[in-house]
Design an enzyme around this catalytic site. Structure first.
Site, PDB file in Angstrom:
ATOM      1  N   HIS A 183       2.412   0.141 -13.115  1.00 60.69           N
ATOM      2  CA  HIS A 183       3.245  -1.050 -13.299  1.00 60.69           C
ATOM      3  C   HIS A 183       4.711  -0.631 -13.179  1.00 60.69           C
ATOM      4  O   HIS A 183       5.114   0.394 -13.733  1.00 60.69           O
ATOM      5  CB  HIS A 183       2.969  -1.666 -14.676  1.00 60.69           C
ATOM      6  CG  HIS A 183       3.752  -2.922 -14.902  1.00 60.69           C
ATOM      7  ND1 HIS A 183       3.381  -4.134 -14.344  1.00 60.69           N
ATOM      8  CD2 HIS A 183       4.903  -3.148 -15.573  1.00 60.69           C
ATOM      9  CE1 HIS A 183       4.272  -5.054 -14.686  1.00 60.69           C
ATOM     10  NE2 HIS A 183       5.207  -4.485 -15.438  1.00 60.69           N
ATOM     11  N   LEU A 231      -3.295  -7.371  -7.264  1.00 58.47           N
ATOM     12  CA  LEU A 231      -2.743  -8.533  -7.958  1.00 58.47           C
ATOM     13  C   LEU A 231      -3.763  -9.403  -8.693  1.00 58.47           C
ATOM     14  O   LEU A 231      -3.402 -10.143  -9.593  1.00 58.47           O
ATOM     15  CB  LEU A 231      -1.934  -9.395  -6.975  1.00 58.47           C
ATOM     16  CG  LEU A 231      -0.639  -8.736  -6.465  1.00 58.47           C
ATOM     17  CD1 LEU A 231       0.057  -9.644  -5.462  1.00 58.47           C
ATOM     18  CD2 LEU A 231       0.303  -8.384  -7.607  1.00 58.47           C
ATOM     19  N   GLU A 256       7.309   5.864  -8.577  1.00 58.30           N
ATOM     20  CA  GLU A 256       5.868   5.570  -8.650  1.00 58.30           C
ATOM     21  C   GLU A 256       5.082   6.530  -7.752  1.00 58.30           C
ATOM     22  O   GLU A 256       3.996   6.971  -8.103  1.00 58.30           O
ATOM     23  CB  GLU A 256       5.598   4.130  -8.203  1.00 58.30           C
ATOM     24  CG  GLU A 256       6.160   3.073  -9.131  1.00 58.30           C
ATOM     25  CD  GLU A 256       5.785   1.675  -8.689  1.00 58.30           C
ATOM     26  OE1 GLU A 256       4.640   1.449  -8.266  1.00 58.30           O
ATOM     27  OE2 GLU A 256       6.653   0.773  -8.758  1.00 58.30           O
ATOM     28  N   ASN A 303      -3.832   1.671 -13.932  1.00 58.80           N
ATOM     29  CA  ASN A 303      -2.950   0.772 -13.180  1.00 58.80           C
ATOM     30  C   ASN A 303      -1.542   1.340 -13.194  1.00 58.80           C
ATOM     31  O   ASN A 303      -1.149   2.000 -14.153  1.00 58.80           O
ATOM     32  CB  ASN A 303      -2.934  -0.605 -13.855  1.00 58.80           C
ATOM     33  CG  ASN A 303      -2.001  -1.589 -13.165  1.00 58.80           C
ATOM     34  OD1 ASN A 303      -2.035  -1.736 -11.938  1.00 58.80           O
ATOM     35  ND2 ASN A 303      -1.146  -2.259 -13.922  1.00 58.80           N
ATOM     36  N   ASP A 348      -1.825  -5.524 -18.712  1.00 62.27           N
ATOM     37  CA  ASP A 348      -0.864  -4.434 -18.959  1.00 62.27           C
ATOM     38  C   ASP A 348      -0.866  -3.989 -20.419  1.00 62.27           C
ATOM     39  O   ASP A 348       0.177  -3.609 -20.967  1.00 62.27           O
ATOM     40  CB  ASP A 348       0.575  -4.849 -18.561  1.00 62.27           C
ATOM     41  CG  ASP A 348       0.696  -5.213 -17.095  1.00 62.27           C
ATOM     42  OD1 ASP A 348      -0.049  -4.643 -16.273  1.00 62.27           O
ATOM     43  OD2 ASP A 348       1.533  -6.071 -16.759  1.00 62.27           O
ATOM     44  N   GLY A 382       0.785  -1.230   0.000  1.00 66.23           N
ATOM     45  CA  GLY A 382       0.000   0.000   0.000  1.00 66.23           C
ATOM     46  C   GLY A 382       0.820   1.285   0.000  1.00 66.23           C
ATOM     47  O   GLY A 382       0.303   2.337   0.372  1.00 66.23           O
ATOM     48  N   SER A 383       2.081   1.233  -0.432  1.00 67.35           N
ATOM     49  CA  SER A 383       2.853   2.484  -0.412  1.00 67.35           C
ATOM     50  C   SER A 383       2.356   3.464  -1.473  1.00 67.35           C
ATOM     51  O   SER A 383       2.383   4.678  -1.256  1.00 67.35           O
ATOM     52  CB  SER A 383       4.351   2.216  -0.579  1.00 67.35           C
ATOM     53  OG  SER A 383       4.656   1.762  -1.873  1.00 67.35           O
ATOM     54  N   ASN A 384       1.858   2.960  -2.609  1.00 59.25           N
ATOM     55  CA  ASN A 384       1.254   3.866  -3.602  1.00 59.25           C
ATOM     56  C   ASN A 384      -0.054   4.457  -3.076  1.00 59.25           C
ATOM     57  O   ASN A 384      -0.343   5.627  -3.309  1.00 59.25           O
ATOM     58  CB  ASN A 384       1.020   3.134  -4.929  1.00 59.25           C
ATOM     59  CG  ASN A 384       2.278   3.085  -5.766  1.00 59.25           C
ATOM     60  OD1 ASN A 384       2.732   4.110  -6.287  1.00 59.25           O
ATOM     61  ND2 ASN A 384       2.883   1.913  -5.870  1.00 59.25           N
TER      62      ASN A 384
HETATM   63  C1  GRF Z   1       4.177  -1.398  -7.197  1.00 58.80           C
HETATM   64  O1  GRF Z   1       5.476  -1.638  -7.630  1.00 58.80           O
HETATM   65  C2  GRF Z   1       3.224  -1.267  -8.363  1.00 58.80           C
HETATM   66  O2  GRF Z   1       3.819  -0.729  -9.506  1.00 58.80           O
HETATM   67  C3  GRF Z   1       2.862  -2.685  -8.632  1.00 58.80           C
HETATM   68  O3  GRF Z   1       2.773  -3.283  -7.352  1.00 58.80           O
HETATM   69  C4  GRF Z   1       3.608  -2.588  -6.434  1.00 58.80           C
HETATM   70  C5  GRF Z   1       2.717  -2.175  -5.291  1.00 58.80           C
HETATM   71  O4  GRF Z   1       3.435  -1.594  -4.243  1.00 58.80           O
HETATM   72  N1  GRF Z   1       1.672  -2.801  -9.432  1.00 58.80           N
HETATM   73  P1  GRF Z   1       2.656  -0.926  -3.030  1.00 58.80           P
HETATM   74  O5  GRF Z   1       1.685  -1.962  -2.503  1.00 58.80           O
HETATM   75  O6  GRF Z   1       1.938   0.287  -3.531  1.00 58.80           O
HETATM   76  O7  GRF Z   1       3.711  -0.602  -2.033  1.00 58.80           O
END
Ligand code: GRF
Length: 203
Positions: free
Chosen positions: A107, A88, A177, A105, A148, A12-14
């Site tokens: 990636h 996922l 990201e 999305n 993708d 969940g860092s994004n």
């Molecule tokens: C990221 O590298 C994103 O590009 C990919 O999955 C990873 C998720 O990381 N789809 P996080 O859960 O947001 O830390």
């Protein structure tokens, strides 16, 4: 306001970077309505709860092939956009049609390299290191019924160093990201309608 749901499966860092950018005022036209996870133990779900957002867990093992339809039931007419941030499971069926050009999305590679079925997590970076690429990066793209394969919205480039391990590269790309995804969301939310977003209709 652009009402969004963020779908996650793990760290969940994004998601956190979106939340931080909402709270700092950068994403002032984004309304984060739901955070949905396809697994119970996703760390990102706790982050969302702690920050006061609505969370929904739809366990992939429980819903199986019906997972996408379940998500559609929860989100139809409730949000304008769906953001896959480390989600996922693969979205299939009606949700792709109902949210046509409204699912994005992120990636962790420069699509069309190192993407597609089975290319996720550390595997993406292992493949990039193995190939000996000098640059990798990340891509935000629209989601269609391929893996993708939807239209590319934006990309960031990241240098790969000789001594990099896959983990090093993963960490360096993740930092990018966290800038790219909020930048795209800012752009999307500043358009009056999706038709104003030229990438939807061009290329
Ligand atoms: C990221 O590298 C994103 O590009 C990919 O999955 C990873 C998720 O990381 N789809 P996080 O859960 O947001 O830390």
């Amino acid at each position: 306001m652009l009402r969004i749901a963020v779908l996650i499966s793990g760290g969940g860092s994004n998601l956190l970077s979106i939340i931080d950018n909402i709270e700092s005022g950068y994403l002032d036209k984004i309304d984060l309505r739901y955070v949905i996870s396809d697994r119970e133990n996703a760390k990102g779900i706790n982050i969302a709860k702690e920050r006061g957002y609505n969370t929904i867990v739809l366990d992939m093992n429980e819903y199986g092939k019906k997972l996408s339809d379940e998500i559609l039931k929860k989100l139809n007419n409730k949000v304008d956009f769906i953001v896959l941030a480390g989600y996922l499971s693969i979205l299939t069926g009606d949700i792709i049609k109902v949210f046509n050009n409204k699912i994005i999305n992120i990636h962790p590679s420069l699509i069309p390299s190192f993407c597609g079925k089975g290319m996720y997590g550390i595997k993406v970076h292992e493949a990039a290191i193995k190939k000996g690429v000098k640059y990798s990066g990340c891509t935000v793209h629209f989601v269609n019924d391929g893996v993708d394969e939807g239209k590319i919205i934006d990309q960031s480039i990241v240098k790969v160093y000789k001594e990099d391990t896959a983990k090093d590269l993963q960490g360096r790309i993740l930092k990018e990201e966290h800038k790219l995804l909020p930048k795209v969301l800012k752009e999307l939310s500043s358009k009056k309608s999706i038709e104003d977003y030229d990438l939807v209709t061009s290329n």
